[in-house]
Every structure is written in C-alpha cells, then in structure tokens.
Design a protein around this motif. Structure first.
Motif, PDB file in Angstrom:
ATOM      1  N   ARG A 133       0.854  -1.194   0.000  1.00  0.00           N
ATOM      2  CA  ARG A 133       0.000   0.000   0.000  1.00  0.00           C
ATOM      3  C   ARG A 133       0.889   1.242   0.000  1.00  0.00           C
ATOM      4  NH1 ARG A 133      -4.140   2.291   4.376  1.00  0.00           N
ATOM      5  NH2 ARG A 133      -5.486   3.402   2.915  1.00  0.00           N
ATOM      6  N   TYR A 134       0.506   2.231  -0.815  1.00  0.00           N
ATOM      7  CA  TYR A 134       1.263   3.466  -0.961  1.00  0.00           C
ATOM      8  C   TYR A 134       0.348   4.676  -0.815  1.00  0.00           C
ATOM      9  CZ  TYR A 134       5.218   0.803  -2.724  1.00  0.00           C
ATOM     10  OH  TYR A 134       6.265  -0.076  -2.839  1.00  0.00           O
ATOM     11  N   ALA A 135       0.985   5.841  -0.585  1.00  0.00           N
ATOM     12  CA  ALA A 135       0.233   7.093  -0.497  1.00  0.00           C
ATOM     13  C   ALA A 135       1.074   8.241  -1.044  1.00  0.00           C
ATOM     14  CB  ALA A 135      -0.154   7.383   0.945  1.00  0.00           C
ATOM     15  N   ILE A 136       0.373   9.211  -1.618  1.00  0.00           N
ATOM     16  CA  ILE A 136       0.977  10.467  -2.067  1.00  0.00           C
ATOM     17  C   ILE A 136       0.232  11.567  -1.330  1.00  0.00           C
ATOM     18  CG2 ILE A 136       1.540  11.939  -4.030  1.00  0.00           C
ATOM     19  CD1 ILE A 136       1.077   9.427  -5.809  1.00  0.00           C
ATOM     20  N   HIS A 137       0.972  12.376  -0.555  1.00  0.00           N
ATOM     21  CA  HIS A 137       0.377  13.365   0.340  1.00  0.00           C
ATOM     22  C   HIS A 137       0.617  14.778  -0.193  1.00  0.00           C
ATOM     23  CE1 HIS A 137      -1.000  14.539   4.417  1.00  0.00           C
ATOM     24  NE2 HIS A 137      -0.302  15.622   4.143  1.00  0.00           N
ATOM     25  N   PHE A 138      -0.448  15.569  -0.220  1.00  0.00           N
ATOM     26  CA  PHE A 138      -0.378  16.964  -0.650  1.00  0.00           C
ATOM     27  C   PHE A 138      -0.817  17.861   0.499  1.00  0.00           C
ATOM     28  CE2 PHE A 138      -1.127  14.450  -4.410  1.00  0.00           C
ATOM     29  CZ  PHE A 138      -0.270  14.989  -5.362  1.00  0.00           C
ATOM     30  N   ASP A 139       0.018  18.854   0.847  1.00  0.00           N
ATOM     31  CA  ASP A 139      -0.383  19.884   1.801  1.00  0.00           C
ATOM     32  C   ASP A 139      -1.081  20.978   1.016  1.00  0.00           C
ATOM     33  OD1 ASP A 139       0.710  18.607   4.033  1.00  0.00           O
ATOM     34  OD2 ASP A 139       2.675  19.540   3.711  1.00  0.00           O
ATOM     35  N   ILE A 140      -2.165  21.496   1.586  1.00  0.00           N
ATOM     36  CA  ILE A 140      -2.945  22.535   0.917  1.00  0.00           C
ATOM     37  C   ILE A 140      -3.118  23.681   1.905  1.00  0.00           C
ATOM     38  CG2 ILE A 140      -5.138  23.077  -0.196  1.00  0.00           C
ATOM     39  CD1 ILE A 140      -5.340  20.050  -0.877  1.00  0.00           C
ATOM     40  N   HIS A 141      -2.563  24.852   1.544  1.00  0.00           N
ATOM     41  CA  HIS A 141      -2.595  26.002   2.454  1.00  0.00           C
ATOM     42  C   HIS A 141      -3.259  27.196   1.787  1.00  0.00           C
ATOM     43  CE1 HIS A 141      -0.024  23.912   5.253  1.00  0.00           C
ATOM     44  NE2 HIS A 141       0.761  23.584   4.254  1.00  0.00           N
ATOM     45  N   PRO A 142      -4.085  27.978   2.472  1.00  0.00           N
ATOM     46  CA  PRO A 142      -4.314  27.868   3.906  1.00  0.00           C
ATOM     47  C   PRO A 142      -5.248  26.708   4.277  1.00  0.00           C
ATOM     48  CG  PRO A 142      -5.574  29.708   3.045  1.00  0.00           C
ATOM     49  CD  PRO A 142      -4.765  29.148   1.913  1.00  0.00           C
ATOM     50  N   GLY A 146      -8.411  16.195   4.551  1.00  0.00           N
ATOM     51  CA  GLY A 146      -8.471  16.888   5.834  1.00  0.00           C
ATOM     52  C   GLY A 146      -8.635  18.378   5.597  1.00  0.00           C
ATOM     53  N   ILE A 147      -8.509  19.151   6.631  1.00  0.00           N
ATOM     54  CA  ILE A 147      -8.687  20.603   6.513  1.00  0.00           C
ATOM     55  C   ILE A 147      -7.633  21.220   5.615  1.00  0.00           C
ATOM     56  CG2 ILE A 147      -8.619  22.771   7.817  1.00  0.00           C
ATOM     57  CD1 ILE A 147      -9.885  21.252  10.157  1.00  0.00           C
ATOM     58  N   ASP A 148      -6.394  20.707   5.713  1.00  0.00           N
ATOM     59  CA  ASP A 148      -5.306  21.315   4.940  1.00  0.00           C
ATOM     60  C   ASP A 148      -4.444  20.295   4.201  1.00  0.00           C
ATOM     61  OD1 ASP A 148      -4.071  20.182   7.113  1.00  0.00           O
ATOM     62  OD2 ASP A 148      -2.944  21.985   7.684  1.00  0.00           O
TER      63      ASP A 148
END
Length: 143
Positions: free
Chosen positions: A13-22, A59-61
């Motif tokens: 299992r793999y994941a690619i994570h993106f932060d989104i701001h604000p 999530g939120i961000d």
C-alpha cells in the motif's frame, strides 16, 4: 499428471500526500484519485505491476491519494518501490500532480498545493490478504 505452480499475488500500500494552504475548499475527489492511474503512464513504470483500489483521504489542509500496488513477484514490488521513491524527485512530475490537485479545488485562488510526501504505508497481514482477495475477485485471477 503434474500440477502447475501458480505464483501468489503480492501487494503493498502506498500514499501520495499533498499539503494545501491555507485550507481546502471543496475538493473533487474524482479528479484527485486519477493521480494513482496516471503513475502507470510515467516513464520507466515497472513491468509486471499494476495499481488498483485507489482512494482519497481529505483533511482541513491536506489530501492524500492512497492505492495498492500488485505484482505476481516480490521482485516486481521491489522495482516499483525504487521507481516510486525516485519519480517524485523530478520537478516536472511534482508540478503536474500539484496542478491536478489545484484544479480539483472549487476555489483555488490563493491556495498553495505542495506534494509533501510519498511513501509505502504499513499494512497488517490481514489487510494485505483481504486486499489481495478483493483484487483476485475483481480481476478473475485464479491463484
């Protein structure tokens, strides 16, 4: 009469994570989930592996694209792991994926999307076996 030896299916299992701001406005997950499908089109994608059972956590961000990689050999999974760790170091790949996430946001003005992590996720043996069984049923794979 000799019984043919059929290889077993292997999965990680793999994941690619993106932060989104604000923070995230509405995120169209149907667009973001195709990121896992697109990986198979990138150069030097390993032979003998495939991606399936994609999902998106939000999530939120942040948003995270989760997926399973399957192969009939452990060597195939090893090759994918090496390829996966290297592909996101290419600025062009990262920029394209970040733009896809940005385009999936309802209100993208003033939003910064950053591909911040790509990793193999830990999975229990029970989850792996359940996922393999689902994949075998889905694709009529007889092991």
């Amino acid at each position: 009469m000799t019984k043919e030896i059929v290889p077993s299916l292997c999965a990680h299992r793999y994941a690619i994570h993106f932060d989104i701001h604000p923070n995230i406005s509405y995120l169209n997950q149907d667009i973001v989930v195709i990121i896992a499908d697109l990986l198979q089109l990138f150069h030097q994608f390993p032979d003998g592996v495939w991606i399936s059972q994609q999902s998106v956590d939000e999530g939120i961000d942040f948003c995270r694209v989760n997926f399973w990689v399957f192969s009939v050999t452990s060597e195939g999974l090893k090759e994918f792991s090496i390829w996966f760790q290297a592909i996101f170091r290419e600025a062009g790949v990262t920029q394209v994926l970040e733009r896809i996430v940005t385009c999936a946001l309802d209100e993208a003005d003033g939003i910064d999307v950053e591909l911040s992590d790509w990793t193999r996720l830990n999975a229990t043996e029970t989850d792996i076996q359940k996922t393999i069984q689902t994949e075998q049923t889905k694709n009529n794979i007889d092991m």
